[in-house]
Write a protein that holds these residues in place. Structure first.
Motif, mmCIF file in Angstrom:
data_model
loop_
_atom_site.group_PDB
_atom_site.id
_atom_site.type_symbol
_atom_site.label_atom_id
_atom_site.label_comp_id
_atom_site.label_asym_id
_atom_site.label_seq_id
_atom_site.Cartn_x
_atom_site.Cartn_y
_atom_site.Cartn_z
ATOM 1 N N VAL A 87 46.416 56.281 48.713
ATOM 2 C CA VAL A 87 45.485 55.918 49.782
ATOM 3 C C VAL A 87 45.185 57.119 50.670
ATOM 4 C CG1 VAL A 87 46.277 53.532 49.811
ATOM 5 C CG2 VAL A 87 47.233 55.163 51.428
ATOM 6 N N ASP A 88 44.015 57.068 51.299
ATOM 7 C CA ASP A 88 43.559 58.118 52.199
ATOM 8 C C ASP A 88 44.143 57.849 53.589
ATOM 9 O OD1 ASP A 88 42.215 59.855 53.809
ATOM 10 O OD2 ASP A 88 40.226 58.986 53.470
ATOM 11 N N ARG A 90 43.514 59.073 56.328
ATOM 12 C CA ARG A 90 42.545 59.120 57.439
ATOM 13 C C ARG A 90 41.598 57.928 57.442
ATOM 14 N NH1 ARG A 90 39.740 64.332 56.035
ATOM 15 N NH2 ARG A 90 40.031 63.223 54.084
ATOM 16 N N PHE A 91 41.862 56.993 56.558
ATOM 17 C CA PHE A 91 41.034 55.792 56.516
ATOM 18 C C PHE A 91 41.117 55.086 57.867
ATOM 19 C CE2 PHE A 91 39.409 51.759 55.174
ATOM 20 C CZ PHE A 91 38.693 51.993 54.021
ATOM 21 N N PRO A 92 39.955 54.722 58.462
ATOM 22 C CA PRO A 92 39.993 54.145 59.804
ATOM 23 C C PRO A 92 40.488 52.698 59.807
ATOM 24 C CG PRO A 92 37.752 54.183 58.996
ATOM 25 C CD PRO A 92 38.594 54.853 57.953
ATOM 26 N N LEU A 93 41.799 52.551 59.769
ATOM 27 C CA LEU A 93 42.369 51.206 59.801
ATOM 28 C C LEU A 93 43.562 51.220 60.742
ATOM 29 C CD1 LEU A 93 42.689 49.683 56.212
ATOM 30 C CD2 LEU A 93 41.520 48.685 58.164
ATOM 31 N N ARG A 94 43.736 50.119 61.473
ATOM 32 C CA ARG A 94 44.926 50.011 62.305
ATOM 33 C C ARG A 94 46.081 49.450 61.477
ATOM 34 N NH1 ARG A 94 43.491 51.238 67.343
ATOM 35 N NH2 ARG A 94 41.242 51.155 67.704
ATOM 36 N N ASP A 97 46.065 45.847 60.459
ATOM 37 C CA ASP A 97 45.075 45.528 59.420
ATOM 38 C C ASP A 97 45.605 45.878 58.029
ATOM 39 O OD1 ASP A 97 42.974 44.449 60.935
ATOM 40 O OD2 ASP A 97 42.336 46.440 61.575
ATOM 41 N N VAL A 98 46.348 46.977 57.946
ATOM 42 C CA VAL A 98 46.912 47.373 56.654
ATOM 43 C C VAL A 98 47.948 46.342 56.212
ATOM 44 C CG1 VAL A 98 48.205 49.141 55.404
ATOM 45 C CG2 VAL A 98 46.531 49.819 57.127
ATOM 46 N N MET A 101 46.715 43.135 54.745
ATOM 47 C CA MET A 101 46.263 43.183 53.349
ATOM 48 C C MET A 101 47.285 42.569 52.414
ATOM 49 S SD MET A 101 44.397 46.792 52.872
ATOM 50 C CE MET A 101 42.864 47.115 53.695
ATOM 51 N N LEU A 138 46.132 54.245 61.317
ATOM 52 C CA LEU A 138 47.015 54.741 60.256
ATOM 53 C C LEU A 138 47.154 56.264 60.305
ATOM 54 C CD1 LEU A 138 48.539 53.529 57.842
ATOM 55 C CD2 LEU A 138 46.551 54.025 56.431
ATOM 56 N N PHE A 150 53.596 50.430 54.628
ATOM 57 C CA PHE A 150 53.349 49.893 53.287
ATOM 58 C C PHE A 150 54.466 48.951 52.833
ATOM 59 C CE2 PHE A 150 50.537 53.672 53.219
ATOM 60 C CZ PHE A 150 49.363 52.950 53.126
#
Lengths: 264, 266
Positions: A87-88, A90-94, A97-98, A101, A138, A150
């Motif tokens: 996974v990236d 720098r993906f704009p997720l708090r 939210d991760v 998933m 993240l 994770f």
């Protein structure tokens, strides 16, 4: 004790080349099993077989008593922590939210997570000790913290089986140590833990069983039993030495040349 | 008379708002998944579809729709089967469909086809029929994003994990690329095939600089998209410039400004 995961004579090929050869492996309920092996040994493939994503050419796989590709909704009984590089960061997720998933699979197509899912996600974050980071992006976390996110995602469905793929890659030794402590705590809540790693220096004081994989599964037993087995040396083309520190057996693997010098 | 007094301008502005919101929303997935190049490929394929439609006497936008959807699923299939690299497939497709379009259009006699309009956008081109199609296309895009919001987020952030969770990742990827195709067709009249890919990237890239929350990024990107397309259309009206390039230049300027002010913080 019943087996949560059971593999008997499993063969997997990729493009005609064997990746896994005649694997027989089992993990009992509540056990902490570590599968060690060099890069390209088939460790991730083994996890994908257990997840039901890859079907073996030959042999039998059972997870919770059924072939994993027939688990259906019961998939939610398995938590999976894939390799971090996938996974990236720098993906704009708090963080929350991760973790949410982890609940997506159980929710099914088109349904949004609700209050119960949010509650479960927060509980999972508490379990891994980073509930205070729930609102952070993240990208602002350290490698060790991100790894815990994770794990929390995998725990958000309250799984009975936790699979981890190289979870300590890119984490400094001190953080790895406390990460293993965390896995040990999770195991004590009754979760079966299977962790694969190429880090053969992994301190086996946390695990119940060490299995060594290099296409074939060579050694399979308690850390002390593994120590008595010369097969590990064959597998890596290197010698393995084990040291006892009371109840904490350490496994150390060194190249042949280094070992010979040491023997003089 | 102000620009609002012209019927063509009213239609262009309504279409523009739909385009901005659609491209801004879909663009978030395009930017975060890193398939800007695929967006460009699909846009060029749409132009090939326009030319074929003209030859067989079909509505050009419907031709573009069919052709770009075919290409979207073709790319989704290629990327799953990996017979050739996705990038290479797009690279071949990109130029071929553009060449096909111009090649075919050169055979058309009689009333000249507005080639430049389809390539770079034409502010006068939005007919009331196009407007109806725009509402349908934008409606499908918004409903799909609304319904599959978490699924698209999942396959963009972590496709491997989405597969483990039991989601049909291949189909969802195809669906997402279809939304790219629909957005391209939606934008074709006003922005043009050559520049529509920019609209799929710039608003989302601007929003990415400003927020670190996915949900806010979607909202902000859609707002920026609307603002830029409407703004570009108005400037294009007064300066009498082609609408596509005007919109893209305005978008790029805003992106540059944001980059300048956010420098060093990301």
């Amino acid at each position: 004790m019943s087996s949560v995961v059971e593999l008997r004579g499993v063969w997997v090929d990729f493009g005609g080349h064997p990746v896994l050869e005649d694997i027989t492996f089992s993990a009992a309920a509540g056990e902490f099993v570590s599968v060690v092996g060099p890069n390209g040994a088939g460790k991730t493939t083994l996890l994908k077989v257990i997840l039901g994503l890859i079907r073996p050419r030959r042999g039998e796989v059972q997870v919770f008593g059924v072939p994993p590709w027939k688990l259906g909704k019961q998939r939610a009984r398995i938590g999976y922590v894939p390799q971090v590089e996938e996974v990236d960061p720098r993906f704009p997720l708090r963080v929350l939210d991760v973790v949410l998933m982890g609940r997506y699979g159980a929710l099914g197509l088109g349904r949004r997570p609700g209050a119960a899912d949010r509650h479960a996600a927060v509980e999972a974050l508490k379990l891994v000790g980073i509930a205070h980071l729930a609102g952070k992006p993240l990208g602002e976390l350290s490698g060790g913290q991100r790894q815990r996110v994770f794990v929390a995602r995998a725990l958000a469905v309250k799984p009975e089986l936790l699979l981890l793929d190289e979870p300590t890659t890119g984490i400094d030794p001190a953080a790895s140590e406390s990460f293993y402590e965390l896995l040990r705590r999770i195991q004590k809540t009754g979760v079966t833990v299977i962790m694969v790693t190429h880090d053969v220096g992994v301190i086996s004081r946390y695990v119940d069983k060490v299995a060594c994989l290099n296409r074939r599964l060579v050694v399979h037993g308690r850390p002390e039993e593994v120590m008595a087995d010369a097969a590990l040396a064959e597998m890596y083309g290197c010698a393995a030495l084990f040291f006892h520190h009371g109840r904490a057996p350490h496994m150390v693997v060194r190249p042949h040349s280094e070992l010979r010098e040491g023997r003089r | 008379m102000s620009f609002l007094g012209y019927v063509f301008m009213q239609r262009a502005l309504i279409a523009g708002a739909l385009i901005g919101a659609g491209a801004g929303t879909v663009g978030v997935y395009v930017v975060l998944r890193g398939f800007s190049f695929i967006g460009a490929g699909i846009a060029h394929a749409a132009f090939g579809g326009v030319a074929i439609a003209f030859l067989v006497g079909m509505d050009p936008l419907l031709g573009a729709l069919v052709f770009s959807l075919l290409v979207a699923w073709g790319i989704a299939y290629t990327s799953r089967r990996a017979a050739i690299k996705e990038e290479v497939a797009v690279g071949v497709l990109f130029a071929t469909s553009m060449a096909l379009g111009i090649f075919l259009l050169s055979f058309i006699r009689g009333p000249r086809v507005d080639l430049l309009g389809y390539l770079f956008g034409n502010i006068l081109a939005v007919s009331s029929r196009d407007l109806v199609l725009s509402f349908v296309l934008a409606g499908v895009v918004f409903l799909a994003v609304l319904f599959l919001y978490k699924e698209f987020l999942f396959i963009v952030f972590d496709p491997g994990m989405a597969e483990v969770a039991g989601f049909p990742v291949g189909l969802l990827q195809g669906a997402l690329l279809s939304l790219v195709a629909l957005t391209v067709v939606l934008s074709l009249r006003v922005v043009g095939a050559v520049l529509v890919a920019a609209l799929l990237v710039i608003p989302a890239a601007t929003a990415y600089q400003l927020v670190r929350d996915f949900h806010k990024m979607v909202f902000l990107s859609a707002c920026i998209g609307v603002l830029e397309v409407i703004g570009g259309l108005i400037i294009s009206f007064y300066l009498d410039t082609p609408s596509g390039p005007t919109i893209v230049l305005l978008s790029a300027s805003l992106f540059g400004l944001v980059l300048l002010f956010r420098k060093g913080t990301r």
